[in-house]
Design a protein around this motif. Structure first.
Motif, PDB file in Angstrom:
ATOM      1  N   PHE A 235       3.265   4.188   8.611  1.00  0.00           N
ATOM      2  CA  PHE A 235       1.980   4.205   9.310  1.00  0.00           C
ATOM      3  C   PHE A 235       1.414   5.622   9.357  1.00  0.00           C
ATOM      4  O   PHE A 235       0.232   5.848   9.077  1.00  0.00           O
ATOM      5  N   GLU A 236       2.251   6.586   9.723  1.00  0.00           N
ATOM      6  CA  GLU A 236       1.789   7.975   9.788  1.00  0.00           C
ATOM      7  C   GLU A 236       1.523   8.530   8.400  1.00  0.00           C
ATOM      8  O   GLU A 236       0.599   9.328   8.205  1.00  0.00           O
ATOM      9  N   GLU A 237       2.338   8.126   7.431  1.00  0.00           N
ATOM     10  CA  GLU A 237       2.149   8.587   6.064  1.00  0.00           C
ATOM     11  C   GLU A 237       0.795   8.135   5.517  1.00  0.00           C
ATOM     12  O   GLU A 237       0.167   8.829   4.725  1.00  0.00           O
ATOM     13  N   ALA A 238       0.357   6.961   5.949  1.00  0.00           N
ATOM     14  CA  ALA A 238      -0.918   6.398   5.469  1.00  0.00           C
ATOM     15  C   ALA A 238      -2.101   6.822   6.325  1.00  0.00           C
ATOM     16  O   ALA A 238      -3.209   6.305   6.132  1.00  0.00           O
ATOM     17  N   HIS A 239      -1.908   7.741   7.264  1.00  0.00           N
ATOM     18  CA  HIS A 239      -2.973   8.153   8.179  1.00  0.00           C
ATOM     19  C   HIS A 239      -4.226   8.573   7.403  1.00  0.00           C
ATOM     20  O   HIS A 239      -4.178   9.419   6.514  1.00  0.00           O
ATOM     21  N   GLY A 240      -5.341   7.947   7.731  1.00  0.00           N
ATOM     22  CA  GLY A 240      -6.600   8.238   7.056  1.00  0.00           C
ATOM     23  C   GLY A 240      -6.818   7.406   5.812  1.00  0.00           C
ATOM     24  O   GLY A 240      -7.927   7.342   5.292  1.00  0.00           O
ATOM     25  N   GLY A 241      -5.740   6.776   5.310  1.00  0.00           N
ATOM     26  CA  GLY A 241      -5.831   6.011   4.079  1.00  0.00           C
ATOM     27  C   GLY A 241      -5.588   4.527   4.288  1.00  0.00           C
ATOM     28  O   GLY A 241      -6.071   3.945   5.256  1.00  0.00           O
ATOM     29  N   THR A 242      -4.821   3.925   3.367  1.00  0.00           N
ATOM     30  CA  THR A 242      -4.577   2.489   3.393  1.00  0.00           C
ATOM     31  C   THR A 242      -3.086   2.201   3.375  1.00  0.00           C
ATOM     32  O   THR A 242      -2.345   2.770   2.566  1.00  0.00           O
ATOM     33  N   LEU A 243      -2.652   1.313   4.275  1.00  0.00           N
ATOM     34  CA  LEU A 243      -1.267   0.850   4.297  1.00  0.00           C
ATOM     35  C   LEU A 243      -1.248  -0.567   3.729  1.00  0.00           C
ATOM     36  O   LEU A 243      -1.889  -1.466   4.261  1.00  0.00           O
ATOM     37  N   PHE A 244      -0.512  -0.758   2.633  1.00  0.00           N
ATOM     38  CA  PHE A 244      -0.439  -2.062   1.969  1.00  0.00           C
ATOM     39  C   PHE A 244       0.911  -2.694   2.265  1.00  0.00           C
ATOM     40  O   PHE A 244       1.955  -2.201   1.808  1.00  0.00           O
ATOM     41  N   LEU A 245       0.909  -3.772   3.040  1.00  0.00           N
ATOM     42  CA  LEU A 245       2.137  -4.472   3.404  1.00  0.00           C
ATOM     43  C   LEU A 245       2.264  -5.707   2.521  1.00  0.00           C
ATOM     44  O   LEU A 245       1.634  -6.739   2.779  1.00  0.00           O
ATOM     45  N   ASP A 246       3.073  -5.584   1.473  1.00  0.00           N
ATOM     46  CA  ASP A 246       3.264  -6.686   0.537  1.00  0.00           C
ATOM     47  C   ASP A 246       4.340  -7.627   1.053  1.00  0.00           C
ATOM     48  O   ASP A 246       5.249  -7.209   1.772  1.00  0.00           O
ATOM     49  N   GLU A 247       4.242  -8.893   0.669  1.00  0.00           N
ATOM     50  CA  GLU A 247       5.199  -9.923   1.091  1.00  0.00           C
ATOM     51  C   GLU A 247       5.323  -9.955   2.625  1.00  0.00           C
ATOM     52  O   GLU A 247       6.417  -9.991   3.183  1.00  0.00           O
ATOM     53  N   ILE A 248       4.182  -9.954   3.307  1.00  0.00           N
ATOM     54  CA  ILE A 248       4.174  -9.925   4.771  1.00  0.00           C
ATOM     55  C   ILE A 248       4.819 -11.174   5.357  1.00  0.00           C
ATOM     56  O   ILE A 248       5.356 -11.157   6.474  1.00  0.00           O
ATOM     57  N   GLY A 249       4.832 -12.261   4.604  1.00  0.00           N
ATOM     58  CA  GLY A 249       5.435 -13.496   5.084  1.00  0.00           C
ATOM     59  C   GLY A 249       6.942 -13.424   5.214  1.00  0.00           C
ATOM     60  O   GLY A 249       7.559 -14.304   5.832  1.00  0.00           O
ATOM     61  N   GLU A 250       7.555 -12.376   4.640  1.00  0.00           N
ATOM     62  CA  GLU A 250       9.011 -12.209   4.718  1.00  0.00           C
ATOM     63  C   GLU A 250       9.445 -11.447   5.969  1.00  0.00           C
ATOM     64  O   GLU A 250      10.636 -11.262   6.198  1.00  0.00           O
ATOM     65  N   MET A 251       8.492 -10.992   6.764  1.00  0.00           N
ATOM     66  CA  MET A 251       8.834 -10.174   7.936  1.00  0.00           C
ATOM     67  C   MET A 251       9.571 -10.988   8.996  1.00  0.00           C
ATOM     68  O   MET A 251       9.192 -12.105   9.326  1.00  0.00           O
ATOM     69  N   GLU A 252      10.644 -10.410   9.526  1.00  0.00           N
ATOM     70  CA  GLU A 252      11.423 -11.054  10.579  1.00  0.00           C
ATOM     71  C   GLU A 252      10.577 -11.207  11.845  1.00  0.00           C
ATOM     72  O   GLU A 252       9.773 -10.337  12.191  1.00  0.00           O
ATOM     73  N   GLN A 253      10.794 -12.308  12.550  1.00  0.00           N
ATOM     74  CA  GLN A 253      10.016 -12.562  13.770  1.00  0.00           C
ATOM     75  C   GLN A 253      10.267 -11.507  14.844  1.00  0.00           C
ATOM     76  O   GLN A 253       9.386 -11.213  15.649  1.00  0.00           O
ATOM     77  N   THR A 254      11.461 -10.932  14.848  1.00  0.00           N
ATOM     78  CA  THR A 254      11.791  -9.941  15.875  1.00  0.00           C
ATOM     79  C   THR A 254      10.884  -8.718  15.814  1.00  0.00           C
ATOM     80  O   THR A 254      10.686  -8.036  16.819  1.00  0.00           O
TER      81      THR A 254
END
Length: 459
Positions: A235-254
């Motif tokens: 998140f901080e690395e992408a500050h000012g730019g774009t964060l691309f979260l691929d395969e978001i459906g694989e994220m754990e519910q926790t």
């Protein structure tokens, strides 16, 4: 608008602290915060100053100790030591410990200090620009150049991509594996107002669940076993730019609740810290799953789904882009020959027909692999259909090779599936999205037709 440079001035002498602060504040691009002791300054390092001017002798801590603590917190913070003494061995030791410069208190300190800060800023800007250029790799992501195609389906995608570039709305890119979801995300970023800032891709399926929070939010030194240094998250690395979260459906519910909060509040907290860090990054997510079905199944939070939905862009599978198959095949073939210093190759008419008859379950990624392998295996500059190597998992490689009625095509498809799945009609019905009774009826009708034809011949 230029982002201001954060500078901490740490000096116990009230008059001298105000003098240093006043001279630095003459530059409107500098944001100066002043501290009378090291303890107070160290508590505020989460503000991430780029420069700290540090008095060598402070009432609560020696400059050497303060320097070590600052560098332990973040090695990227540049520290300028300001001291009344002018001892060479002290200066050399502090420079070895990571100080950017050592400036004795003298009449010309104003000019020396401003020059040093200016040099630091130039170096930081150069490093930032180099990183941006490395990410861009010199490419221009114009839609028509980065995404090859002329079909109506891909033209609709171009229209949606153009809409996505005009605002910072969250974008949800969906599509089967191999349809080019990351390419679409890059096209959005490099055609938006954020194009000069970082594009940071993260494959959520590739991160172990216990490391997701650290990877996205970062962590402090000692936050957990193995955390030897403070680490900035994506998140901080992408500050000012774009964060691309691929395969978001694989994220754990926790972790889904924590991600939701970060998106809503635009702030994160590093693992091992209680300091809130504000972040400003555009979010683009992608998945090959049906997120709404995942919500209904209880595997994905409904509130997070609606937060991510934003502007939906669905990438069509290659089988729905018939006009583009040959365009893409020629593009991959030309590029492969050029990259490998080979003579130009071409596709025969029969090869093109075979490509058009194949369903490409692996989409563009599979087409690229098929074409590159054909170029390697070919003995002549014209690629013939016999050297095309398709996936053995596709049930319909040659189904369109002959001209038949729709009824005959249906019979042929069913025959292929009967052979592939060992006459398991229920399974075949699921695969073809047909009723099992329909398949049984068609098989019975065909048998009766054949029997009737035979009987008629006897009369």
């Amino acid at each position: 608008m230029t982002e201001k440079v954060k500078i901490f001035v740490v000096e116990d002498d009230d008059w001298y602290r105000e003098l240093v602060g006043f001279n630095l504040e003459l530059n409107p691009d500098y944001e100066v915060t002043k501290f009378a002791n090291a303890t107070d300054a160290l508590k505020e390092l989460s503000q991430l100053p780029e420069v700290v001017t540090l008095d060598y002798r402070l009432p609560d801590m020696e400059g050497e100790e303060a320097l070590k603590r600052i560098k332990d917190f973040d090695p990227n913070i540049e520290v300028i030591i300001v001291s009344e003494q002018d001892k060479i061995d002290t200066a050399v030791n502090l420079l070895k410990l990571g100080a950017y410069d050592y400036i004795p208190k003298s009449d010309d300190i104003r000019d020396r200090l401003l020059n040093t800060v200016n040099n630091i800023r130039k170096t930081q800007k150069l490093q930032s620009r180099i990183k941006t250029l490395e990410r861009e790799v010199g490419q221009k992501y114009e839609f028509e150049k980065s995404i090859i195609g002329q079909s109506p389906a891909i033209r609709r995608v171009f229209n949606m991509l153009e809409k996505a570039t005009k605002t910072n709305i969250t974008v949800l890119v969906t599509g089967e594996t191999g349809t080019g979801k990351e390419l679409a995300a890059k096209a959005i970023h490099y055609n938006s107002r954020r194009k000069d800032k970082p594009f940071v891709p993260v494959n959520m399926a590739a991160i172990p669940s216990e490391l997701v929070e650290s990877e996205l939010f970062g962590h402090e030194k000692g936050a957990f076993t193995g955390a030897q240094n403070r680490r900035i998250g994506k998140f901080e690395e992408a500050h000012g730019g774009t964060l691309f979260l691929d395969e978001i459906g694989e994220m754990e519910q926790t972790f889904q609740a924590k991600l939701l909060r970060a998106l809503q509040e635009k702030e994160i907290t590093r693992v091992g810290s209680n300091k809130i860090v504000k972040v400003d990054c555009r979010i683009v997510v992608a998945t090959n799953r049906n997120l709404l079905e995942e919500v209904k199944a209880g595997r994905f939070r409904e509130d997070l789904y609606y937060r991510l939905y934003g502007l939906p862009i669905e990438l069509p599978p290659l089988r729905e882009r018939e006009k583009d198959i040959i365009l893409l095949a020629n593009f991959f073939l030309d590029r492969f020959c050029e990259e490998n210093e080979m003579e130009p190759y071409s596709l025969s008419a029969e090869t093109k027909r075979k490509l058009l008859s194949y369903r490409f379950p692996g989409n563009i990624r599979e087409l690229k692999s098929v074409i590159e392998l054909a170029a390697v295996m070919a003995n002549d500059p014209v690629i013939t259909p016999d050297i095309l190597s398709f996936s053995q998992t596709d049930a319909l490689p040659e189904v369109m090779s002959d001209e038949m009625t729709m009824r005959d095509y249906t019979y042929r498809i069913i025959d292929i599936y009967l052979q592939k799945y060992d006459n398991n009609v229920k399974l075949i019905a699921d695969k073809l999205d047909m009723g099992a009774s329909t398949i049984y009826r068609m098989l019975k009708e065909r048998k009766e037709e054949k029997t009737g034809a035979s009987t008629g011949a006897e009369y």
